[in-house]
Write an enzyme that holds these catalytic residues in place. Structure first.
Site, PDB file in Angstrom:
ATOM      1  N   SER A   1      33.916  14.883  35.020  1.00  0.00           N
ATOM      2  CA  SER A   1      35.243  15.003  34.009  1.00  0.00           C
ATOM      3  C   SER A   1      35.063  16.032  33.031  1.00  0.00           C
ATOM      4  CB  SER A   1      35.553  13.663  33.298  1.00  0.00           C
ATOM      5  OG  SER A   1      36.511  13.881  32.314  1.00  0.00           O
TER       6      SER A   1
ATOM      7  N   HIS B   1      37.415  16.726  37.783  1.00  0.00           N
ATOM      8  CA  HIS B   1      38.355  15.911  37.133  1.00  0.00           C
ATOM      9  C   HIS B   1      38.900  16.311  35.657  1.00  0.00           C
ATOM     10  CE1 HIS B   1      40.036  11.580  36.804  1.00  0.00           C
ATOM     11  NE2 HIS B   1      39.478  11.750  35.627  1.00  0.00           N
TER      12      HIS B   1
ATOM     13  N   ASP C   1      41.257  15.480  32.777  1.00  0.00           N
ATOM     14  CA  ASP C   1      42.054  14.215  32.253  1.00  0.00           C
ATOM     15  C   ASP C   1      43.220  15.158  31.194  1.00  0.00           C
ATOM     16  OD1 ASP C   1      40.603  11.969  33.007  1.00  0.00           O
ATOM     17  OD2 ASP C   1      39.012  12.819  31.900  1.00  0.00           O
TER      18      ASP C   1
ATOM     19  N   MET D   1      45.889  13.764  28.838  1.00  0.00           N
ATOM     20  CA  MET D   1      46.487  12.752  28.049  1.00  0.00           C
ATOM     21  C   MET D   1      47.600  13.404  27.013  1.00  0.00           C
ATOM     22  SD  MET D   1      42.884  11.250  27.007  1.00  0.00           S
ATOM     23  CE  MET D   1      41.638  11.026  28.185  1.00  0.00           C
TER      24      MET D   1
ATOM     25  N   HIS E   1      44.191  13.795  36.549  1.00  0.00           N
ATOM     26  CA  HIS E   1      44.466  12.531  36.103  1.00  0.00           C
ATOM     27  C   HIS E   1      45.384  12.383  35.061  1.00  0.00           C
ATOM     28  CE1 HIS E   1      42.335   8.519  34.453  1.00  0.00           C
ATOM     29  NE2 HIS E   1      43.673   8.274  34.889  1.00  0.00           N
TER      30      HIS E   1
ATOM     31  N   MET F   1      47.459  10.810  32.266  1.00  0.00           N
ATOM     32  CA  MET F   1      47.538   9.775  31.292  1.00  0.00           C
ATOM     33  C   MET F   1      48.632  10.001  30.573  1.00  0.00           C
ATOM     34  SD  MET F   1      43.351   8.852  31.030  1.00  0.00           S
ATOM     35  CE  MET F   1      42.997  10.654  31.507  1.00  0.00           C
TER      36      MET F   1
ATOM     37  N   MET G   1      40.478   2.412  37.025  1.00  0.00           N
ATOM     38  CA  MET G   1      40.015   2.899  35.833  1.00  0.00           C
ATOM     39  C   MET G   1      38.769   1.620  35.550  1.00  0.00           C
ATOM     40  SD  MET G   1      41.192   5.493  34.931  1.00  0.00           S
ATOM     41  CE  MET G   1      40.135   5.615  33.351  1.00  0.00           C
TER      42      MET G   1
ATOM     43  N   ASP H   1      36.630   5.473  37.649  1.00  0.00           N
ATOM     44  CA  ASP H   1      36.479   6.522  36.618  1.00  0.00           C
ATOM     45  C   ASP H   1      36.519   5.680  35.351  1.00  0.00           C
ATOM     46  OD1 ASP H   1      37.122   8.492  34.628  1.00  0.00           O
ATOM     47  OD2 ASP H   1      39.304   8.834  35.074  1.00  0.00           O
TER      48      ASP H   1
HETATM   49  C1  DX5 Z   1      39.114   8.237  30.118  1.00  0.00           C
HETATM   50  C2  DX5 Z   1      39.163   9.247  31.442  1.00  0.00           C
HETATM   51  C3  DX5 Z   1      37.650   9.579  32.121  1.00  0.00           C
HETATM   52  C4  DX5 Z   1      36.549   9.809  30.955  1.00  0.00           C
HETATM   53  C5  DX5 Z   1      35.373   9.302  31.803  1.00  0.00           C
HETATM   54  O1  DX5 Z   1      40.216   7.704  29.937  1.00  0.00           O
HETATM   55  O2  DX5 Z   1      40.170   9.116  32.406  1.00  0.00           O
HETATM   56  O3  DX5 Z   1      37.936  10.495  33.079  1.00  0.00           O
HETATM   57  O4  DX5 Z   1      36.508  11.448  31.033  1.00  0.00           O
HETATM   58  O5  DX5 Z   1      34.387   9.677  30.794  1.00  0.00           O
HETATM   59  P1  DX5 Z   1      33.003   8.744  30.996  1.00  0.00           P
HETATM   60  O6  DX5 Z   1      32.415   9.064  32.280  1.00  0.00           O
HETATM   61  O7  DX5 Z   1      32.297   9.295  29.878  1.00  0.00           O
HETATM   62  O8  DX5 Z   1      33.302   7.484  30.807  1.00  0.00           O
HETATM   63 ZN    ZN Z   2      39.854  10.532  34.075  1.00  0.00          ZN
END
Ligand code: DX5
Ligand code: ZN
Length: 231
Positions: free
Chosen positions: A10, A42, A44, A46, A75, A77, A146, A184
């Protein structure tokens, strides 16, 4: 199962000013099949509404698609994935994951994503039961479980979600569901084996990869641990 575990670093934990280079650090020198090469990257997304954090969106993903040949695992969010998810598929993301808690018409989203040439992913937060979304999941390619509350990297793994992983694994192995099981949050050298034992196919790891001195070696080490722990 017992196929090669997939590792998806990620970039949430990467240096956002150097995203292209950070992805190259997990590209195995460009050599397909190299141990140090990530399987997916990956990303993220947000929106500071569905989660309290704000990261990046479609323009950055479009640039990343030009900067790497690794498949992008987006991903989302975000609120209103019914409106916004399709753009990521049309841009060329490999897999586009929306949250079950945010999707109004998850079946339509999956159909649209697939029609645009992407794989469709459905994610559930730690407290969201799988049963509520099994019908919709029949239209999806990936299930993202998650193992932290979404929003931030570097949080501790919530082992209770492994019950959902086992349930999903059983449904897949008995032919009732056809998804790849992805996890994740909080995945690192101390937690990846229990996730692999429970039946995860694809492991997202942010801080465990990008806080390592050599992110590529971290990818290889995590994949080895998962492969040895698989049934
Ligand atoms: C959290 C993200 C993850 C995050 C994971 O909301 O969706 O993808 O980057 O990070 P680690 O591996 O550090 O928990
Ligand atoms: Zn993620």
């Amino acid at each position: 199962m017992a196929h090669r575990p997939l590792i998806a670093p990620s970039i949430l934990s990467a240096d956002f000013a150097r995203l292209g280079e950070e992805i190259h650090a997990v590209a195995g020198g460009g050599e397909i099949g190299a141990d140090t090469r990530a399987d997916w990257v990956h990303v993220d997304v947000m929106d500071a509404h569905f989660v309290p954090n704000l990261t990046l969106g479609l323009p950055v993903v479009q640039s990343l698609l030009k900067a790497t040949d690794l498949p992008l695992d987006c991903h989302l969010m975000i609120e209103d994935p019914d409106r916004w998810a399709i753009g990521y598929a049309e841009a060329g993301a490999y897999n586009v994951t929306v949250h079950a808690e945010a999707a109004k018409d998850p079946v339509k989203i999956a159909k649209d994503l697939r029609a645009a040439g992407a794989k469709a992913g459905l994610s559930v937060k730690p407290g969201t039961p799988l049963e509520d979304h099994l019908d919709a999941l029949k239209h999806y390619d990936t299930l993202l479980v998650m193992s932290v509350e979404p929003g931030f990297g570097g949080q501790s793994f919530i082992a209770e979600v492994l019950g959902k992983v086992r349930d999903a694994r059983r449904l897949v192995d008995t032919g009732h569901l056809n998804v790849l099981v992805e996890i994740d949050g909080g995945i690192n050298a101390d937690t990846i084996e229990q996730a692999a034992e429970a039946g995860v196919d694809c492991f997202v790891a942010g801080s465990a990869v990008y806080s390592a001195a050599d992110p590529g070696k971290a990818v290889a080490a995590l994949r080895d641990l998962a492969a040895n722990a698989q049934h």
